[in-house]
Design an enzyme around this catalytic site. Structure first.
Site, short mmCIF file in Angstrom:
data_model
loop_
_atom_site.label_atom_id
_atom_site.label_comp_id
_atom_site.label_asym_id
_atom_site.label_seq_id
_atom_site.Cartn_x
_atom_site.Cartn_y
_atom_site.Cartn_z
N TYR A 83 -2.83 13.68 -14.35
CA TYR A 83 -3.94 12.72 -14.28
C TYR A 83 -5.29 13.41 -14.13
O TYR A 83 -6.26 12.75 -13.73
CB TYR A 83 -3.79 11.80 -13.07
CG TYR A 83 -2.42 11.27 -12.80
CD1 TYR A 83 -1.85 10.28 -13.62
CD2 TYR A 83 -1.67 11.73 -11.72
CE1 TYR A 83 -0.59 9.79 -13.36
CE2 TYR A 83 -0.40 11.24 -11.46
CZ TYR A 83 0.12 10.28 -12.28
OH TYR A 83 1.37 9.79 -12.02
N PRO A 110 0.83 -1.21 0.00
CA PRO A 110 0.00 0.00 0.00
C PRO A 110 0.86 1.26 0.00
O PRO A 110 1.87 1.34 0.69
CB PRO A 110 -0.78 -0.11 1.32
CG PRO A 110 0.12 -0.91 2.21
CD PRO A 110 0.87 -1.86 1.32
N ARG A 114 -0.62 4.99 -1.40
CA ARG A 114 -1.54 6.10 -1.23
C ARG A 114 -2.45 5.98 -0.01
O ARG A 114 -2.70 6.96 0.68
CB ARG A 114 -2.40 6.17 -2.49
CG ARG A 114 -3.29 7.37 -2.59
CD ARG A 114 -4.28 7.20 -3.76
NE ARG A 114 -3.71 6.64 -4.96
CZ ARG A 114 -3.38 7.36 -6.04
NH1 ARG A 114 -3.55 8.64 -6.05
NH2 ARG A 114 -2.88 6.75 -7.11
N TYR A 164 2.41 10.73 -3.97
CA TYR A 164 2.72 11.16 -5.33
C TYR A 164 2.70 12.69 -5.44
O TYR A 164 2.28 13.24 -6.45
CB TYR A 164 1.75 10.49 -6.33
CG TYR A 164 1.71 8.99 -6.14
CD1 TYR A 164 2.82 8.21 -6.47
CD2 TYR A 164 0.60 8.35 -5.59
CE1 TYR A 164 2.82 6.84 -6.26
CE2 TYR A 164 0.59 6.98 -5.38
CZ TYR A 164 1.70 6.24 -5.71
OH TYR A 164 1.71 4.88 -5.50
N CYS A 178 5.64 28.15 -16.97
CA CYS A 178 5.31 28.53 -18.34
C CYS A 178 4.83 27.33 -19.13
O CYS A 178 5.49 26.86 -20.06
CB CYS A 178 6.53 29.18 -18.98
SG CYS A 178 7.05 30.60 -18.04
#
Ligand code: LLP
Length: 424
Positions: A317, A275, A277, A374, A345
């Site tokens: 994402y 695991p 996240r 992440y 930019c």
């Protein structure tokens, strides 16, 4: 559940006012909650109580040594995908016997490092990798405990950029090649077959595809045992989703654990979980300061001091992160619709489109919620911006667990080539 709440109208991490951290560390910065990390690791551990289970925290989701040390103390192992992550895990005090090494592109040098450390298991993803591992192990007079990561051809839903278990994904060994590869593995010197590995994707809230993949893998495990392989372990990867916004309702760890107990019942297997996240995601936020508001014909831009180089998930994402002001807005506060953008930019440097927020003024601070996984690990120094710092809170105290580099440090590894450097 996490430990980011308003107290007297100011957003706190545990007992620390986030405005205080923003004052002392500057923004942008990441802030993690120890209590939340510990709680999440504990929730998973207790869900699997009674099952023979190794919880190998996925270092790729948050590799800061301060975070890893916190989880090491809770008994977590580590899932690593590079020599660097392996060294981070070891440095944080995670014993090699609790480390699994995943990833499609391990180099011979990384294999040697992991073999010499004595890790729990290599998750092998191709015939070429298996043969290379056999060579490296024999050359070093060592033996590599391996599982083959199989691709069960199950779609996990979620964003296509984070699905890994479908035919055509680069991950795992194609389903029909798995048994021949196990036969080859059994014949190779320096290789000891110990398990089967699967990981079908990330941010999966629905247990149905997971169960489908795991059941397929149990069928494979039975066939492999019949063929004489001593399969003792089942690595089921990571992937359990978390709530990012109100209304998200991913399967809880308790249901996930119950499903796994059911699928693996009577098999006598050690279950390995990776695991990431679900432990680190809601344990972290990214703080930023509003710089300007810019009115364009159809859009009201809120320009902030964090960029996609600091938190790339929305750009990569289309990910949603709730945005909260550090100073709580009252129920009657003005509201505005913003496109929240950074200073980079690039047109993709956008954190939120048409987001309804309480009206914000330049100088006010905001927190991007659920940014512990992440987030900082995917940050870069693009546009010559210093890498974003990280702070760990523990009750009423906090420590800077990665500081912001100064300009000299940012360029310390670079040089002007010799031919442009005048000699005396
Ligand atoms: N094990 C393996 C082999 C993995 O590839 C991953 C994640 C995990 C475990 C941990 O998965 P988790 O429990 O965290 O879902 N950057 C993307 C997610 C990429 C996931 C990569 N692999 C994002 O920000 O959504």
């Amino acid at each position: 559940m996490h430990h980011f709440t308003y107290k007297d109208g100011r957003l706190h991490c545990e007992d620390v006012d986030l405005n205080r951290i923003a004052d002392e560390v500057g923004t942008p910065c990441y802030v993690y909650s120890s209590a939340t990390l510990v709680r999440h690791a504990g929730v998973i551990a207790s869900a699997f109580e009674g099952q023979d289970c190794l919880i190998a925290f996925s270092v790729k989701s948050n590799g800061n040594i301060g975070v890893l040390s916190t989880l090491a103390r809770e008994g977590c192992g580590a899932d690593v995908v590079s020599g660097g992550e392996l060294q981070r895990a070891l440095k944080a005090g995670i014993p090699a016997s609790k480390i699994v090494f995943s990833g499609v592109g391990k180099t011979a040098e990384e294999m040697r490092l992991a073999l010499q450390a004595g890790i729990h298991q290599f998750n092998v993803e191709s015939a070429g990798e298996l043969r290379r591992l056999s060579e490296v192990a024999t050359m070093n007079n060592l033996e590599a405990p391996i599982a083959i990561r199989v691709n069960p051809d199950v779609a996990a839903g979620g964003h296509p950029n984070i699905s890994t278990g479908k035919k055509g994904d680069k991950f795992g060994v194609p389903w029909s090649d798995a048994e021949p590869l196990y036969a080859e593995a059994a014949s190779l010197p320096g290789i000891r077959v110990v398990g089967v590995d699967v990981h079908i994707g990330s941010q999966i809230g629905d247990l149905v595809p997971m169960r489908a993949a795991f059941e397929k893998v149990i069928g494979l495990t039975r066939r492999l045992r019949e063929a004489g392989h001593d399969i003792q372990r089942l690595d089921l990867g990571g992937g359990l989703g978390i709530p990012y916004k109100a209304g998200d309702d991913p399967a809880p760890p308790s249901a996930y654990a119950a499903m796994i107990a059911e699928v693996t019942a009577g098999m006598g297997l050690q279950v390995i979980l990776e695991p990431g996240r679900v432990i680190s995601g809601n344990a972290g936020v990214m703080l930023s300061t509003v710089l300007y508001e810019k009115q364009a014909p159809d859009t009201n831009f809120l320009i902030i001091d964090a960029g996609m180089n600091d938190l790339i998930r929305p750009a990569l994402y289309d990910a949603h992160h709730d945005i909260l002001p550090l100073d709580e807005s009252g129920a009657d506060a003005d509201r505005k619709t913003y496109d929240v953008v950074g200073p980079i930019c690039e047109s993709t440097d956008k954190f939120a489109k048409s987001r309804d927020l309480s009206a914000l003024q330049p100088g006010q601070r905001i927190a991007f919620m659920s940014a512990g996984a992440y987030g900082a690990v995917l940050s870069s120094a693009y546009n010559a911006r210093p890498l974003v710092p990280e702070v760990l809170v523990n009750g009423a105290s906090f420590d800077i667990i990665r500081r912001r580099p100064d300009f000299e440090e940012m360029i310390a590894l670079e040089k002007v080539p010799d031919w442009l450097t005048p000699t005396a």
